[in-house]
Design an enzyme around this catalytic site. Structure first.
Site, PDB file in Angstrom:
ATOM      1  N   GLY A  13     -13.591 -34.770   1.660  1.00  0.00           N
ATOM      2  CA  GLY A  13     -13.898 -34.500   3.046  1.00  0.00           C
ATOM      3  C   GLY A  13     -15.187 -34.821   3.594  1.00  0.00           C
ATOM      4  N   ASN A  15     -16.220 -37.076   5.279  1.00  0.00           N
ATOM      5  CA  ASN A  15     -16.267 -37.550   6.675  1.00  0.00           C
ATOM      6  C   ASN A  15     -15.885 -36.623   7.314  1.00  0.00           C
ATOM      7  OD1 ASN A  15     -16.814 -40.575   7.203  1.00  0.00           O
ATOM      8  ND2 ASN A  15     -15.708 -40.509   5.062  1.00  0.00           N
ATOM      9  N   MET A  91      -4.740 -40.693   1.696  1.00  0.00           N
ATOM     10  CA  MET A  91      -4.220 -41.425   0.859  1.00  0.00           C
ATOM     11  C   MET A  91      -2.679 -41.833   0.909  1.00  0.00           C
ATOM     12  SD  MET A  91      -7.271 -42.296  -0.424  1.00  0.00           S
ATOM     13  CE  MET A  91      -7.209 -43.438  -1.578  1.00  0.00           C
ATOM     14  N   ARG A  92      -2.397 -41.998   2.101  1.00  0.00           N
ATOM     15  CA  ARG A  92      -0.841 -42.003   2.105  1.00  0.00           C
ATOM     16  C   ARG A  92      -0.664 -43.323   3.072  1.00  0.00           C
ATOM     17  NH1 ARG A  92       3.233 -40.158  -0.135  1.00  0.00           N
ATOM     18  NH2 ARG A  92       4.346 -39.964   1.948  1.00  0.00           N
ATOM     19  N   HIS A 110     -12.587 -47.268   6.985  1.00  0.00           N
ATOM     20  CA  HIS A 110     -12.263 -47.848   5.482  1.00  0.00           C
ATOM     21  C   HIS A 110     -13.683 -48.207   4.973  1.00  0.00           C
ATOM     22  CE1 HIS A 110     -10.406 -50.205   2.791  1.00  0.00           C
ATOM     23  NE2 HIS A 110     -11.031 -51.103   2.842  1.00  0.00           N
TER      24      HIS A 110
HETATM   25  C1  GRF Z   1     -14.171 -42.832   2.423  1.00  0.00           C
HETATM   26  O1  GRF Z   1     -14.711 -43.788   1.753  1.00  0.00           O
HETATM   27  C2  GRF Z   1     -13.268 -43.303   3.512  1.00  0.00           C
HETATM   28  O2  GRF Z   1     -13.860 -44.706   4.027  1.00  0.00           O
HETATM   29  C3  GRF Z   1     -11.895 -43.645   2.601  1.00  0.00           C
HETATM   30  O3  GRF Z   1     -11.832 -42.598   1.976  1.00  0.00           O
HETATM   31  C4  GRF Z   1     -13.060 -42.139   1.563  1.00  0.00           C
HETATM   32  C5  GRF Z   1     -12.912 -40.432   2.036  1.00  0.00           C
HETATM   33  O4  GRF Z   1     -14.113 -39.846   1.523  1.00  0.00           O
HETATM   34  N1  GRF Z   1     -10.993 -43.885   3.587  1.00  0.00           N
HETATM   35  P1  GRF Z   1     -14.492 -38.459   2.039  1.00  0.00           P
HETATM   36  O5  GRF Z   1     -13.313 -37.535   1.627  1.00  0.00           O
HETATM   37  O6  GRF Z   1     -14.654 -38.124   3.433  1.00  0.00           O
HETATM   38  O7  GRF Z   1     -15.730 -37.987   1.291  1.00  0.00           O
END
Ligand code: GRF
Length: 226
Positions: A13, A15, A91-92, A110
């Site tokens: 998390g 992001n 992740m789905r 991504h």
């Molecule tokens: C990130 O690298 C994002 O680009 C990908 O999954 C990862 C998530 O990282 N879709 P976080 O959980 O936000 O640290």
């Protein structure tokens, strides 16, 4: 009234944290109404709780089809009055059930320069391929994985000594800059989809070209206040 979003995640998390931080700094005008995870132990849920954001766990193992799973997600997201869905390490694979409930309002990030290196190992695949540049992409989500119209990309160099981890760390730093920016544009109603292309209304027409001491990067369309 702020633009209301739900964030979907499965892991750390970081992001989500960048969105929370940008909101708390007054740069991002969104109300994160819900953080939903398919994994009960996702650290992102803890980050949400610390920020006082409601959380939900919907375990995919409880559903017999992707459509049933998405129907339940839509129900919960609507219950929290979110009008857009921000996928941040979720992740789905999602289905038209969710996409049709929030048309042109589902975003994903991504960790590669799409359409190169889609899939779950974007950073490692790019490093192993020997690319000289990689980066990250925020895009609208459509029915194909890592495919929808591109909103913003950031570019970082890749070096021979890189593996997925070192390149991924360089990329992640930029994810935390471009995702809040893209969500702010969505919240401001400044994104127009024209076929494969996204027009960002009133955006600058030259990329941000930066070296902030931690490394060089380029972002297009340019960052505003992020
Ligand atoms: C990130 O690298 C994002 O680009 C990908 O999954 C990862 C998530 O990282 N879709 P976080 O959980 O936000 O640290």
């Amino acid at each position: 009234m702020s633009f209301c979003v739900a964030v979907l995640l499965s892991g750390s998390g970081s992001n989500l944290q960048s969105l929370i931080d940008a909101t708390q700094a007054g740069k991002l005008d969104v109300d994160i109404r819900l953080v939903l995870s398919n994994k009960p132990d996702a650290y992102g849920l803890e980050r949400a709780r610390k920020a006082g954001i409601p959380t939900a766990v919907v375990s995919h193992t409880d559903f017999s089809s992707r459509e049933e799973y998405d129907t339940e997600m839509v129900r919960i997201i609507r219950e929290h009055q979110a009008e857009a869905v921000i996928m941040a390490g979720f992740m789905r694979i999602i289905t038209p059930v969710l996409l049709n409930a929030f048309p042109n309002k589902v975003l994903n990030i991504h960790p590669a320069l799409l359409p190169s290196f889609p899939g779950v190992h974007g950073q490692g695949d790019a490093a192993d391929h020997g690319v000289r540049f990689s980066g990250c992409t925020v895009h609208f989500v459509d029915a194909k994985m890592d495919n929808g119209p591109i909103i913003i990309q950031a570019v970082v160099p890749a070096f021979n000594k890189d593996d997925g981890e070192s390149l991924g760390a360089r990329i992640l730093r930029l994810e935390h800059r471009i995702y809040p920016q893209a969500v702010q544009w969505l919240a401001q109603g400044r994104l127009e989809i024209q076929g494969r292309k996204v027009v960002v209304l009133d955006a600058g027409n030259q990329p941000s070209v930066c070296d902030d001491g931690q490394g060089a990067y380029m972002v297009n369309p340019p960052l505003e206040d992020f």
